[in-house]
Design a protein around this motif. Structure first.
Motif, PDB file in Angstrom:
ATOM      1  N   MET A   1       0.881  -1.342  -0.195  1.00  0.00           N
ATOM      2  CA  MET A   1      -0.011   0.045   0.043  1.00  0.00           C
ATOM      3  C   MET A   1       0.859   1.303  -0.003  1.00  0.00           C
ATOM      4  O   MET A   1       1.841   1.321   0.712  1.00  0.00           O
ATOM      5  CB  MET A   1      -0.830   0.026   1.050  1.00  0.00           C
ATOM      6  N   LYS A   2       0.571   2.005  -0.817  1.00  0.00           N
ATOM      7  CA  LYS A   2       1.532   3.464  -0.917  1.00  0.00           C
ATOM      8  C   LYS A   2       0.985   4.415   0.099  1.00  0.00           C
ATOM      9  O   LYS A   2      -0.068   4.660   0.067  1.00  0.00           O
ATOM     10  CB  LYS A   2       1.314   4.125  -2.438  1.00  0.00           C
ATOM     11  N   GLU A   3       1.856   4.833   0.779  1.00  0.00           N
ATOM     12  CA  GLU A   3       1.399   5.958   1.817  1.00  0.00           C
ATOM     13  C   GLU A   3       2.571   7.010   1.770  1.00  0.00           C
ATOM     14  O   GLU A   3       3.699   6.630   1.594  1.00  0.00           O
ATOM     15  CB  GLU A   3       1.635   5.326   3.270  1.00  0.00           C
ATOM     16  N   ARG A   4       2.177   8.185   1.996  1.00  0.00           N
ATOM     17  CA  ARG A   4       3.183   9.293   2.213  1.00  0.00           C
ATOM     18  C   ARG A   4       3.571   9.648   3.721  1.00  0.00           C
ATOM     19  O   ARG A   4       2.640   9.720   4.646  1.00  0.00           O
ATOM     20  CB  ARG A   4       2.816  10.521   1.496  1.00  0.00           C
ATOM     21  N   TYR A   5       4.797   9.917   3.908  1.00  0.00           N
ATOM     22  CA  TYR A   5       5.148  10.456   5.285  1.00  0.00           C
ATOM     23  C   TYR A   5       6.134  11.538   5.169  1.00  0.00           C
ATOM     24  O   TYR A   5       6.796  11.777   4.249  1.00  0.00           O
ATOM     25  CB  TYR A   5       6.083   9.141   5.905  1.00  0.00           C
ATOM     26  N   ILE A   6       6.029  12.364   6.264  1.00  0.00           N
ATOM     27  CA  ILE A   6       7.023  13.203   6.237  1.00  0.00           C
ATOM     28  C   ILE A   6       7.926  13.049   7.321  1.00  0.00           C
ATOM     29  O   ILE A   6       7.611  12.677   8.658  1.00  0.00           O
ATOM     30  CB  ILE A   6       6.417  14.875   6.508  1.00  0.00           C
ATOM     31  N   GLY A   7       9.368  13.163   7.411  1.00  0.00           N
ATOM     32  CA  GLY A   7      10.454  12.851   8.282  1.00  0.00           C
ATOM     33  C   GLY A   7      11.009  14.398   8.762  1.00  0.00           C
ATOM     34  O   GLY A   7      11.308  15.342   7.554  1.00  0.00           O
ATOM     35  N   LEU A   8      11.016  14.851   9.978  1.00  0.00           N
ATOM     36  CA  LEU A   8      11.658  15.996  10.501  1.00  0.00           C
ATOM     37  C   LEU A   8      12.658  15.844  11.399  1.00  0.00           C
ATOM     38  O   LEU A   8      12.516  15.045  12.206  1.00  0.00           O
ATOM     39  CB  LEU A   8      10.486  16.760  11.312  1.00  0.00           C
ATOM     40  N   MET A   9      13.785  16.508  10.903  1.00  0.00           N
ATOM     41  CA  MET A   9      15.006  16.108  11.839  1.00  0.00           C
ATOM     42  C   MET A   9      15.883  17.279  11.893  1.00  0.00           C
ATOM     43  O   MET A   9      16.034  18.043  10.997  1.00  0.00           O
ATOM     44  CB  MET A   9      15.972  15.136  11.005  1.00  0.00           C
ATOM     45  N   SER A  10      16.316  17.576  13.116  1.00  0.00           N
ATOM     46  CA  SER A  10      17.128  18.739  13.524  1.00  0.00           C
ATOM     47  C   SER A  10      18.473  17.946  14.269  1.00  0.00           C
ATOM     48  O   SER A  10      18.000  17.481  15.354  1.00  0.00           O
ATOM     49  CB  SER A  10      16.804  19.918  14.163  1.00  0.00           C
ATOM     50  N   GLY A  11      19.559  17.922  13.685  1.00  0.00           N
ATOM     51  CA  GLY A  11      20.524  17.166  14.354  1.00  0.00           C
ATOM     52  C   GLY A  11      21.522  17.898  15.465  1.00  0.00           C
ATOM     53  O   GLY A  11      21.269  19.044  15.461  1.00  0.00           O
ATOM     54  N   THR A  12      22.281  17.361  16.004  1.00  0.00           N
ATOM     55  CA  THR A  12      23.333  18.247  17.003  1.00  0.00           C
ATOM     56  C   THR A  12      24.092  19.112  16.265  1.00  0.00           C
ATOM     57  O   THR A  12      24.579  20.231  16.918  1.00  0.00           O
ATOM     58  CB  THR A  12      24.236  17.124  17.334  1.00  0.00           C
ATOM     59  N   SER A  13      24.083  19.457  15.076  1.00  0.00           N
ATOM     60  CA  SER A  13      24.628  20.825  14.572  1.00  0.00           C
ATOM     61  C   SER A  13      23.832  21.931  14.460  1.00  0.00           C
ATOM     62  O   SER A  13      24.442  23.032  14.519  1.00  0.00           O
ATOM     63  CB  SER A  13      25.196  20.575  12.980  1.00  0.00           C
ATOM     64  N   MET A  14      22.549  21.430  14.640  1.00  0.00           N
ATOM     65  CA  MET A  14      21.331  22.454  14.814  1.00  0.00           C
ATOM     66  C   MET A  14      21.454  23.806  13.676  1.00  0.00           C
ATOM     67  O   MET A  14      21.491  24.823  13.784  1.00  0.00           O
ATOM     68  CB  MET A  14      21.503  23.313  16.171  1.00  0.00           C
ATOM     69  N   ASP A  15      22.008  23.197  12.363  1.00  0.00           N
ATOM     70  CA  ASP A  15      21.964  24.103  11.290  1.00  0.00           C
ATOM     71  C   ASP A  15      20.852  24.458  10.556  1.00  0.00           C
ATOM     72  O   ASP A  15      20.785  24.990   9.735  1.00  0.00           O
ATOM     73  CB  ASP A  15      23.314  23.727  10.481  1.00  0.00           C
ATOM     74  N   GLY A  16      19.658  23.639  10.727  1.00  0.00           N
ATOM     75  CA  GLY A  16      18.683  23.821  10.215  1.00  0.00           C
ATOM     76  C   GLY A  16      17.775  22.531  10.638  1.00  0.00           C
ATOM     77  O   GLY A  16      18.148  21.523  10.880  1.00  0.00           O
ATOM     78  N   ILE A  17      16.216  22.490   9.942  1.00  0.00           N
ATOM     79  CA  ILE A  17      15.554  21.529  10.114  1.00  0.00           C
ATOM     80  C   ILE A  17      15.382  21.159   8.824  1.00  0.00           C
ATOM     81  O   ILE A  17      14.610  21.381   7.747  1.00  0.00           O
ATOM     82  CB  ILE A  17      14.219  22.155  10.869  1.00  0.00           C
ATOM     83  N   ASP A  18      15.554  19.721   8.672  1.00  0.00           N
ATOM     84  CA  ASP A  18      15.413  18.845   7.627  1.00  0.00           C
ATOM     85  C   ASP A  18      14.034  18.382   7.188  1.00  0.00           C
ATOM     86  O   ASP A  18      13.713  17.801   8.395  1.00  0.00           O
ATOM     87  CB  ASP A  18      16.485  17.712   7.052  1.00  0.00           C
ATOM     88  N   ALA A  19      13.191  18.651   6.276  1.00  0.00           N
ATOM     89  CA  ALA A  19      11.961  17.986   6.324  1.00  0.00           C
ATOM     90  C   ALA A  19      11.829  17.387   4.847  1.00  0.00           C
ATOM     91  O   ALA A  19      12.184  17.913   3.805  1.00  0.00           O
ATOM     92  CB  ALA A  19      10.794  19.256   6.146  1.00  0.00           C
ATOM     93  N   VAL A  20      11.715  16.042   4.962  1.00  0.00           N
ATOM     94  CA  VAL A  20      11.636  15.126   3.994  1.00  0.00           C
ATOM     95  C   VAL A  20      10.312  14.456   3.795  1.00  0.00           C
ATOM     96  O   VAL A  20       9.866  13.843   4.438  1.00  0.00           O
ATOM     97  CB  VAL A  20      12.693  14.122   4.132  1.00  0.00           C
TER      98      VAL A  20
END
Length: 372
Positions: A1-20
């Motif tokens: 089954m096809k499903e869309r998800y969003i991953g949100l990540m800000s790492g220890t560098s804290m250089d921005g929020i990755d939204a995928v």
């Protein structure tokens, strides 16, 4: 089954929020859109990573701030992809780590998942690390399970190296039972902090490693830094910016008068040598018919050409490339991993690898916050 998800990540560098944004169809995962949302300021988040005054009130305020910025990143990503909240099955939110103390049995990521769900109208899976820790694990790293699922190749030794604030490796030996991984130590956290201190008008990090490349290696200092007991510790192990701090570095530099640029060059060498020393041993010579072991790099450090060149010089028997060659842009690999972990939670599938984290068993990771 096809499903869309969003991953949100800000790492220890804290250089921005990755939204995928990813589409998952069975065992197939495809990144459909991604962006990096800038922090308005990360000063308070950096401050919360070390003990200080009035931490509970400050953390509560920051908890909501992180959620609001994660929500803004989500809305920007949806707009970029031309989608609505109804198109997304769930968000996988890593949150922002402000303390990681596995030796004390806890880890802390902020980013008020209930507020994030309310602001986006999308169910949120968060708090991925604490169940693993409840089962005796380190709660980190979690990405090796994702790397195994997407990147392992039967019969081939592959290592995926994530160069964020902290470096971690996933060792994929070509057989599912042999996968392991751990944090090797600092990647960018010391480089970024030292750069900001001595180049305050030059941005948040040494872009392309240019400043470090202009310095000279200090062998005595490198040897001293590599004597940190973490590097020789056995896995499972994990660490964070609270261990490899500028205060620790200042202590190692006490009584010296090294040029700051030479210290930066030596911190680059620390990252490379600490990684190279902890990779699986490889023979000095590889026959022409025998493929080299493969090292695939992701994270912000994948853009640091001098650092990668130094790492390659230490690993002549390894083929080094980025995860782009495996189908995922190195900037978005970690965000995609937390989208994948959200999908694992929704379908009640384990998300950890006990051989990596030290947990007593595989477990479904995360907690669900419903939007409605």
């Amino acid at each position: 089954m096809k499903e869309r998800y969003i991953g949100l990540m800000s790492g220890t560098s804290m250089d921005g929020i990755d939204a995928v944004l990813v589409m998952i169809d069975g065992d197939e995962l495809r990144v459909e859109a991604a962006l990096c949302h800038p922090w308005p300021t990360a000063r308070e988040l950096h401050a919360l990573s070390t003990p200080g005054d009035n931490e509970i009130d400050r953390m509560g305020v920051a908890d909501n701030l992180v959620a609001r910025e994660f929500a803004a990143a989500t809305h920007a990503l949806l707009a970029k992809a031309g989608l609505t909240p109804e198109d997304i099955r769930a968000i996988g939110s890593h949150g922002q780590t402000i303390r990681h103390r596995p030796q004390l049995g806890f880890t802390l990521q902020i980013g008020n998942a209930a507020l994030l769900a309310a602001l986006t109208g999308i169910d949120v899976v968060a708090d991925f690390r604490t169940m693993d820790m409840a089962l005796g694990g380190q709660g980190a790293p979690l990405v090796p399970a994702f790397h195994q699922a997407l990147f392992a190749k039967p019969g081939a030794l592959r290592v995926v190296l994530n160069l964020g604030g902290i470096a971690n490796i996933s060792v994929l030996p070509g057989n599912p039972g042999g996968v392991y991984g751990f944090d090797t130590g600092p990647a960018n956290t010391l480089l970024d902090g030292w750069y900001r201190r001595h180049q305050p008008d030059g941005g948040n990090y040494d872009a392309g490693g240019k400043w470090a490349a202009s310095g000279q290696l200090i062998p005595d200092l490198l040897g001293k830094l590599l004597a940190h007991p973490y590097f020789a510790a056995a896995s499972p192990k994990s660490t964070g910016r609270e261990m490899f701090t500028l205060d620790w570095l200042d202590g190692e530099l006490a009584g010296t008068a090294y040029a700051p640029v030479d210290v930066q060059r030596t911190l680059q060498a620390l990252t490379c040598h600490s990684i190279a020393r902890q990779l699986p041993a490889q023979p000095e010579a590889v026959g022409t018919s025998q493929p080299k072991a493969e090292l695939f790099v992701c994270g912000g450090g994948a853009h640091n050409t001098p650092l990668l060149a130094e790492l390659a010089s230490l690993l002549p028997c390894w083929h080094i490339a980025s995860t782009f060659d495996l189908g995922i842009d190195p900037d978005w690999a970690e965000g995609a991993a937390f989208a994948w972990l959200a999908q694992r939670f929704i379908h009640r599938k384990p998300g950890n690898l006990p051989a990596v984290t030290g947990a007593s068993r595989p477990a479904v990771l995360g907690a669900l916050y419903l939007a409605g």
